[in-house]
Motif scaffolding. Structure first.
Motif: not given
Ligand code: AHR
Length: 329
Positions: A97-102, A116-117, A134-140
């Protein structure tokens, strides 16, 4: 961007509505909306386990998702970008549902983030930024202001040597080459000290955010710069390695060579309280609860803040001694 799980929920609602129209008995208009926590799946790609900070960050994130009852798929990239890209692709394939990464380094993410998008899976950056137009590639993006951290370290140096008329020779132990905290902490520090030419960074080399790296680089750089006055380490682990190298060279860390570092993990704070490190700028690894909040906001169809900056402080010797007994990490 329409979030994947709301998209699926909407598709489900459409089917229910059609079933209702066909007289299937399901009430129309029901159930477009968020998933229950135990239905959510988040894929998290961690940088590695290079430092005490990273270990604390992993523990905190895993605990926060467990508490929230949300499934967390976890992978350790062992400091390699190709491993993170593989992990993200695998999360896309699994339809999380969501991908998070550092991100281990700042550049080179656009292709996989576009994938992912295209799959409608929202991405959250934790701790480190990507260098993408392109900051639309991540939500936050949730994490520290690394430039500010470097600036705080530099400001302490300015204050510490304000009455000195002698040159101040500085060795900088850089974090992983190309990583946001290495780039930004160098920039903030350089900016803070640039107004006074008595400060000179005589050597700057990566210790890869590890204790072994900090020790090895310090050993070598002390040989080529025996008159160095100060070490600025981009994290506590490298500062702790530097302490070992300074002691092995028969010098007193914190006295013969002063040390300023970033993180404020327990071992670093102990060295500060013992007078072996002189000042630490905090970088908090406790990002788990805020990451869960962001995932919940996305699940609710809300738009999380694009940039969430972690609140942090600084520590002197006395402040470290006071904070140590209740320090979480
Ligand atoms: O990205 C945060 C940095 O990464 C921490 O300062 C360091 O200890 C870690 O490895």
């Amino acid at each position: 961007m329409k979030k994947k799980f709301l998209g699926l929920a909407a598709a489900g609602a459409m089917l229910l509505t059609l079933a209702g129209c066909a007289g299937g008995g399901t009430s129309a208009g029901s159930s477009e909306g968020p998933k229950a926590a135990d239905q959510l799946v988040v894929g998290f790609s961690q940088v590695g386990s290079e430092s005490g900070w990273r270990t604390a960050n992993t523990t905190d994130i895993q605990a926060a998702f467990k508490d929230a009852g949300i499934e967390l798929k976890f992978s350790d990239a062992q400091q390699k970008q190709e491993n993170q890209i593989k992990a993200i692709r695998s999360y896309i394939q699994q339809g999380v549902d969501v991908i998070a990464f550092s991100p281990v380094v700042e550049t080179g993410w656009d292709a996989v983030l576009n994938e992912a998008k295209a799959a409608n899976i929202p991405v959250v950056l934790t701790d480190r930024a990507v260098d993408s137009a392109d900051d639309s590639l991540y939500e936050s993006f949730l994490g520290s202001d690394f430039v500010e951290e470097g600036k705080k370290a530099g400001e302490w140096v300015l204050e510490e040597y304000k009455d000195s008329t002698e040159p101040v020779k500085i060795i900088q132990l850089e974090g992983t080459t190309g990583a946001a905290p290495a780039i930004d902490r160098a920039e903030g520090f350089a900016d803070a000290i640039k107004g006074d030419d008595k400060f000179e960074v005589v050597a700057s080399q990566t210790g890869d955010f590890t204790r072994a790296g900090g020790k090895q680089v310090t050993e070598a750089l002390l040989k080529s710069n025996p008159d160095a006055n100060l070490i600025y380490a981009h994290n506590d682990d490298m500062a702790l390695g530097a302490i070992e190298a300074i002691e092995a060279a028969g010098l007193k860390p914190g006295v013969d060579i002063k040390i300023v570092s970033v993180d404020a993990v327990k071992d670093g704070m102990q060295a500060l309280a013992d007078g072996k490190i002189n000042f630490i700028v905090e970088c908090s690894p406790l990002l788990g609860k805020q990451l869960v909040d962001i995932v919940n906001q996305i699940n609710e169809g809300e738009t999380p803040e694009k940039r969430i900056i972690t609140e942090e402080t600084t520590f002197t010797k006395d402040q470290a001694a006071e904070a140590l007994p209740t320090r979480q990490y």
